[in-house]
Motif scaffolding. Structure first.
Motif, short mmCIF file in Angstrom:
data_model
loop_
_atom_site.label_atom_id
_atom_site.label_comp_id
_atom_site.label_asym_id
_atom_site.label_seq_id
_atom_site.Cartn_x
_atom_site.Cartn_y
_atom_site.Cartn_z
N MET A 1 -1.76 -7.62 -20.05
CA MET A 1 -2.11 -6.81 -18.90
C MET A 1 -1.00 -5.75 -18.74
SD MET A 1 -3.27 -7.94 -15.06
CE MET A 1 -3.99 -9.37 -15.74
N PRO A 2 -1.38 -4.49 -18.57
CA PRO A 2 -0.39 -3.42 -18.42
C PRO A 2 0.40 -3.53 -17.12
CG PRO A 2 -2.57 -2.51 -18.87
CD PRO A 2 -2.73 -3.97 -18.63
N THR A 3 1.60 -2.99 -17.16
CA THR A 3 2.47 -2.93 -15.98
C THR A 3 2.58 -1.48 -15.55
OG1 THR A 3 3.73 -4.83 -16.74
CG2 THR A 3 4.77 -3.43 -15.10
N TYR A 4 2.38 -1.21 -14.28
CA TYR A 4 2.46 0.14 -13.73
C TYR A 4 3.62 0.21 -12.75
CZ TYR A 4 -2.14 0.40 -15.78
OH TYR A 4 -3.18 0.36 -16.67
N GLU A 5 4.34 1.31 -12.79
CA GLU A 5 5.50 1.49 -11.92
C GLU A 5 5.12 2.36 -10.73
OE1 GLU A 5 10.23 2.39 -12.53
OE2 GLU A 5 8.81 3.42 -13.83
N PHE A 6 5.51 1.92 -9.56
CA PHE A 6 5.24 2.64 -8.32
C PHE A 6 6.53 2.91 -7.58
CE2 PHE A 6 1.19 0.76 -9.26
CZ PHE A 6 0.24 1.61 -8.72
N ARG A 7 6.50 3.90 -6.72
CA ARG A 7 7.64 4.19 -5.84
C ARG A 7 7.11 4.32 -4.42
NH1 ARG A 7 12.62 8.36 -6.17
NH2 ARG A 7 13.54 7.62 -4.25
N CYS A 8 7.83 3.71 -3.49
CA CYS A 8 7.46 3.77 -2.08
C CYS A 8 8.07 5.02 -1.47
CB CYS A 8 7.95 2.52 -1.36
SG CYS A 8 7.58 2.53 0.40
N ARG A 9 7.25 5.83 -0.85
CA ARG A 9 7.75 7.05 -0.20
C ARG A 9 8.47 6.73 1.11
NH1 ARG A 9 2.28 10.51 -1.15
NH2 ARG A 9 2.69 11.09 -3.31
N ALA A 10 8.15 5.61 1.73
CA ALA A 10 8.76 5.25 3.01
C ALA A 10 10.18 4.72 2.84
CB ALA A 10 7.89 4.20 3.72
N CYS A 11 10.39 3.82 1.88
CA CYS A 11 11.73 3.21 1.73
C CYS A 11 12.44 3.58 0.44
CB CYS A 11 11.64 1.69 1.87
SG CYS A 11 10.71 0.87 0.55
N GLY A 12 11.73 4.22 -0.49
CA GLY A 12 12.34 4.66 -1.74
C GLY A 12 12.42 3.60 -2.83
N ASP A 13 11.95 2.39 -2.56
CA ASP A 13 11.99 1.33 -3.57
C ASP A 13 11.04 1.64 -4.72
OD1 ASP A 13 13.85 -0.19 -2.24
OD2 ASP A 13 12.40 -1.63 -1.43
N THR A 14 11.45 1.24 -5.92
CA THR A 14 10.60 1.33 -7.10
C THR A 14 10.23 -0.09 -7.50
OG1 THR A 14 11.75 3.33 -7.81
CG2 THR A 14 10.50 2.17 -9.48
N PHE A 15 8.95 -0.31 -7.82
CA PHE A 15 8.49 -1.65 -8.14
C PHE A 15 7.38 -1.59 -9.17
CE2 PHE A 15 6.13 0.00 -4.58
CZ PHE A 15 4.82 -0.39 -4.80
N ASP A 16 7.17 -2.70 -9.87
CA ASP A 16 6.15 -2.80 -10.91
C ASP A 16 4.98 -3.63 -10.41
OD1 ASP A 16 7.79 -1.41 -12.68
OD2 ASP A 16 8.69 -3.25 -13.46
N VAL A 17 3.79 -3.27 -10.91
CA VAL A 17 2.57 -4.01 -10.59
C VAL A 17 1.83 -4.24 -11.90
CG1 VAL A 17 0.36 -3.95 -9.38
CG2 VAL A 17 2.38 -2.97 -8.30
N LYS A 18 1.50 -5.51 -12.19
CA LYS A 18 0.67 -5.83 -13.35
C LYS A 18 -0.76 -5.91 -12.89
CE LYS A 18 4.06 -8.24 -16.07
NZ LYS A 18 4.41 -9.44 -16.84
N ARG A 19 -1.62 -5.15 -13.57
CA ARG A 19 -3.04 -5.14 -13.21
C ARG A 19 -3.85 -4.64 -14.39
NH1 ARG A 19 -2.97 -0.34 -8.74
NH2 ARG A 19 -2.27 -2.08 -7.51
N PRO A 20 -5.15 -4.92 -14.41
CA PRO A 20 -6.00 -4.43 -15.48
C PRO A 20 -6.06 -2.90 -15.51
CG PRO A 20 -7.15 -6.06 -14.14
CD PRO A 20 -5.87 -5.74 -13.44
N MET A 21 -6.31 -2.34 -16.67
CA MET A 21 -6.39 -0.88 -16.80
C MET A 21 -7.47 -0.30 -15.89
SD MET A 21 -5.76 -0.33 -20.87
CE MET A 21 -5.78 1.45 -20.78
N ALA A 22 -8.52 -1.05 -15.64
CA ALA A 22 -9.60 -0.58 -14.77
C ALA A 22 -9.11 -0.33 -13.35
CB ALA A 22 -10.74 -1.59 -14.76
N GLU A 23 -7.98 -0.95 -12.96
CA GLU A 23 -7.43 -0.79 -11.62
C GLU A 23 -6.15 0.05 -11.62
OE1 GLU A 23 -6.93 -4.66 -9.87
OE2 GLU A 23 -8.90 -5.31 -10.55
N ALA A 24 -5.91 0.80 -12.69
CA ALA A 24 -4.67 1.57 -12.84
C ALA A 24 -4.43 2.55 -11.70
CB ALA A 24 -4.67 2.32 -14.17
#
Length: 70
Positions: A1-24
């Motif tokens: 399952m792919p891992t996608y990287e996100f960044r929060c605009r409110a607090c600036g944290d960067t975090f990863d989310v594993k989810r199917p490509m259909a939910e990218a």
């Protein structure tokens, strides 16, 4: 399952989310509970060696025929 990287605009944290490509492109909530996040462009590099030990060609931009020193 792919891992996608996100960044929060409110607090600036960067975090990863594993989810199917259909939910990218689905939104993600940061670990602190904020909903204002953005998916980051990730550069993926897959390494490995082939049995023949493939090598990049020498010579730069033109294979060394123009005298560029590449």
């Amino acid at each position: 399952m792919p891992t996608y990287e996100f960044r929060c605009r409110a607090c600036g944290d960067t975090f990863d989310v594993k989810r199917p490509m259909a939910e990218a492109s689905a939104p993600a909530t940061c670990p602190s509970g904020h909903d204002d996040t953005v998916k980051l462009l990730s550069m993926v590099s897959l390494g490995g060696r082939s049995e023949g030990g493939a090598r990049p060609s020498a010579g730069g931009c033109c294979g060394g025929t123009c005298g560029c020193g590449g």
